[in-house]
Design a protein around this motif. Structure first.
Motif, PDB file in Angstrom:
ATOM      1  N   TRP A   3      -1.552   1.578  -3.445  1.00 27.97           N
ATOM      2  CA  TRP A   3      -1.367   0.282  -2.798  1.00 27.97           C
ATOM      3  C   TRP A   3      -1.586   0.338  -1.294  1.00 27.97           C
ATOM      4  N   THR A 245       3.830 -12.494  -5.725  1.00 26.86           N
ATOM      5  CA  THR A 245       3.592 -12.090  -4.350  1.00 26.86           C
ATOM      6  C   THR A 245       2.128 -12.216  -3.969  1.00 26.86           C
ATOM      7  N   SER A 247      -1.114 -10.805  -1.538  1.00 30.95           N
ATOM      8  CA  SER A 247      -1.582  -9.437  -1.300  1.00 30.95           C
ATOM      9  C   SER A 247      -2.646  -9.431  -0.215  1.00 30.95           C
ATOM     10  N   TRP A 262      -3.867  -7.254 -11.975  1.00 34.16           N
ATOM     11  CA  TRP A 262      -3.039  -6.250 -11.309  1.00 34.16           C
ATOM     12  C   TRP A 262      -3.673  -4.870 -11.331  1.00 34.16           C
ATOM     13  N   TYR A 269       0.710  -5.350  -1.441  1.00 31.41           N
ATOM     14  CA  TYR A 269       1.326  -6.648  -1.679  1.00 31.41           C
ATOM     15  C   TYR A 269       1.851  -7.133  -0.321  1.00 31.41           C
ATOM     16  N   ASN A 306       6.410  -2.405  -1.230  1.00 33.80           N
ATOM     17  CA  ASN A 306       5.344  -1.855  -2.066  1.00 33.80           C
ATOM     18  C   ASN A 306       5.776  -0.568  -2.760  1.00 33.80           C
ATOM     19  N   ILE A 335       0.743 -11.106  -9.204  1.00 32.00           N
ATOM     20  CA  ILE A 335       0.069 -11.020  -7.903  1.00 32.00           C
ATOM     21  C   ILE A 335      -0.792 -12.267  -7.739  1.00 32.00           C
TER      22      ILE A 335
END
Length: 639
Positions: A3, A245, A247, A262, A269, A306, A335
């Motif tokens: 991430w 959320t 991103s 995802w 995020y 995250n 997301i």
């Protein structure tokens, strides 16, 4: 970790400001904040715990802190006070947004603005509350945020004030505000600063305070705006989600309005826009997130979020919803698609929503290069910012011009460093002339749109990020080329000459432009001296003035002194328009000023020093080329 690739892009400065800046007193201060009225913690008074509307946030108060001499438990030992409801207080919250208090009324006591469950209940609709917070430096952002929501018919919102100055200002404007009791500075804290990190912890404290009230929470940063449609029905489409959320994803994973895939999201995020439901697992996550931040000053709130969610990621909740199990394996995460819950890149650079024929819900002013001033300017360029009336009708009037760009520079050949700098430099020279004339005539310059052939980021890349929908050439945000923050602040007049005010390129198209400005314009056509009707003493005809090229300072002053009453002077071009200032001292100060207006392009891939400095006076250097600095000694602006 998966991430992290883009997590440090949003709002970062070019030299890769890390997230290592610590909040030296964060643990002590944050502990105190929990005891302040906003969190129904320690405050003077003797309310009864059985009063209606009383709320506790013991889930915050009983979290121990490590790494310091005091714990939250120690503070809670001083007394777990609670906040009683107040009929006077409730009356404040039943007012319509933008309904100012009666003239002559007094400001209520600050205790009336303490966050309570009853306050949230008074503002919530369909069990949802929308919240942002900030200090007085962001008041114009907050007013814009509120205005966009109320224009959509959305009124179930609250604003947290981190200083008394903001709280009072919002109250008198009829905006539902609560006191965060943070005693924050009223000035812009700057991305990455200690106070910035402190504000991040405030967000987590606020989430921990509101979730136990039992309401869904849509938490927003103040530097984002809601666009043309109410976002709440979108969130309601996913009732099984614990968290939805945004991103920093810049490559589309879906081409419609479904949740992002995802498995394809490889960016951070972003906690500037995220929706929480008051589920047990969310309360558990919020508590652990807060504990993480209190235990380590070096943890950035977004990184912590995250890290926790990625403790477990997968499998999908089902085949259809787009939700995925995360965190402890039970939290259901969605997301938001970056095409319609836009970052500063997908909205201002890629215009992804336009290409996919989608209606965006929101834009968050990330991925920009000029601090708070850059965020504000981006929103102004998109005509999404609400300024005060005087912004649109300034003393001295405005000056604009039609930029001239050869087709070969705009469309010829592939997008390379050479073609990009050739295009940008051609425009910079015209902007330089326009700045000089605006300064001479004491007018505010309406900037032209700037075209780019390469994207700008904080790291090495091939010019256009692979997989993105960035088209080239494209109208790039002004902060890609010019230092918006420098243009607005920090250059004293005794050294750099008069300040040159400016407006965004879309300014004259803004619906907020008043009638008296729209109807007071003079078009100036540049012409060759001696050609038909081209003389310095020529009078305007039918709103058009023919004006000789290569005119000097005296000619400009003599001719345009007769048009001081005109609000907008529009030049047909800036090429060969002005010889320069007659006074060498003023010319030198002007040069000192505008040399600092240009920034960098970043960055060539696989290079230790990968950025190249723009040069406002590139045309005065024979055989100028866009060359990387080879040594640290060469790595400096061209001034």
């Amino acid at each position: 970790m998966a991430w992290y690739p883009f997590q440090e892009l949003a709002n970062m400065k070019p030299l890769f400001i890390g997230i290592q800046a610590t909040v030296l007193a964060a643990i002590l201060l944050t502990t105190v904040f929990i005891g302040r009225p906003i969190y129904s913690g320690i405050w003077s008074g003797t309310p009864s715990s059985t009063d209606a509307g009383v709320t506790h946030v013991e889930h915050v108060s009983n979290i121990s802190q490590t790494g310091g001499n005091e714990t939250i438990d120690n503070f809670s030992d001083r007394g777990t006070e609670t906040i009683p409801s107040s009929s006077k207080f409730q009356n404040i919250w039943e007012k319509a947004i933008w309904e100012s208090p009666p003239a002559g009324s007094k400001m209520p006591d600050l205790n009336e603005f303490q966050l309570t469950k009853q306050m949230v209940a008074d503002r919530a609709k369909d069990n949802v509350i929308i919240v942002t917070f900030g200090n007085h430096a962001f008041m114009d952002f907050i007013l814009t945020w509120v205005k966009h929501l109320t224009d959509l018919g959305v009124y179930n919102l609250l604003v947290g004030a981190m200083d008394v100055q903001l709280l009072e200002a919002l109250y008198w404007r009829g905006i539902p505000v609560f006191n965060m009791g943070s005693n924050m500075s009223t000035v812009d804290v700057g991305w990455g600063s200690k106070t910035f990190h402190k504000m991040g912890r405030e967000k987590v404290l606020l989430i921990n305070a509101i979730l136990p009230f039992g309401y869904e929470l849509l938490m927003c940063d103040t530097d984002m705006v809601w666009l043309k449609q109410n976002p709440l029905p979108y969130f309601a489409r996913f009732p099984g989600a614990d968290i939805l959320t945004s991103s920093d994803q810049v490559i589309p994973t879906v081409v419609d309005d479904k949740l992002a895939d995802w498995e394809q999201v490889n960016a951070a995020y972003n906690i500037g826009i995220f929706h929480w439901r008051p589920t047990d697992v969310n309360k558990k996550l919020a508590k652990e997130w807060l504990h993480m931040l209190l235990a380590d000053d070096n943890v950035w709130d977004q990184n912590g979020f995250n890290e926790l969610l990625h403790k477990t990621l997968g499998p999908p909740v089902d085949k259809e919803s787009g939700l995925v199990y995360a965190y402890d394996g039970t939290l259901k995460l969605g997301i938001l698609p970056a095409s319609i819950f836009c970052s500063g890149h997908t909205y201002f650079v890629q215009a992804m929503y336009q290409q996919l024929k989608l209606e965006p819900y929101a834009v968050h002013t990330t991925f920009q290069f000029a601090g708070t001033e850059g965020k504000r300017h981006r929103l102004r360029e998109a005509m999404l910012f609400y300024d005060q009336p005087e912004y649109y009708d300034t003393p001295g009037g405005f000056l604009s011009f039609k930029p001239s760009i050869p087709k070969s520079l705009l469309l010829g050949g592939a997008p390379t460093l050479k073609s990009h700098f050739s295009l940008v430099n051609y425009q910079i020279k015209q902007v330089r002339t326009a700045l000089a004339i605006a300064s001479l005539l004491n007018r505010t310059l309406v900037m032209p749109p700037l075209w780019c052939r390469l994207d700008r980021l904080w790291f090495g890349h091939p010019g256009i990020l692979p997989g993105t929908m960035t088209r080239t050439p494209f109208v790039c945000p002004m902060d890609h080329v010019l230092e918006v923050n420098v243009m607005l602040h920090g250059l004293p007049e005794d050294e750099f000459g008069p300040v040159i005010d400016f407006r965004e390129y879309s300014f004259l198209d803004n619906p907020l432009l008043p009638k008296q400005v729209k109807e007071s314009m003079l078009d100036v056509e540049l012409c060759d001296e001696g050609s038909f009707n081209c003389h310095a003493n020529e009078k305007e005809q039918h709103g058009v003035l023919r004006f000789p090229k290569h005119s000097n300072e005296e000619t400009f002053k003599a001719v345009f002194s007769s048009y001081k009453h005109v609000k907008v002077i529009r030049f047909s071009s800036m090429q060969d328009a002005f010889q320069g200032f007659s006074d060498e001292g003023r010319e030198e100060k002007f040069r000192h000023r505008v040399k600092r207006y240009v920034g960098i392009w970043c960055c060539v891939d696989q290079k230790r020093i990968g950025h190249i400095y723009y040069d406002m006076y590139w045309d005065e250097k024979p055989n100028w080329k866009p060359v990387l600095p080879e040594t640290e000694h060469e790595d400096h602006p061209n001034w």
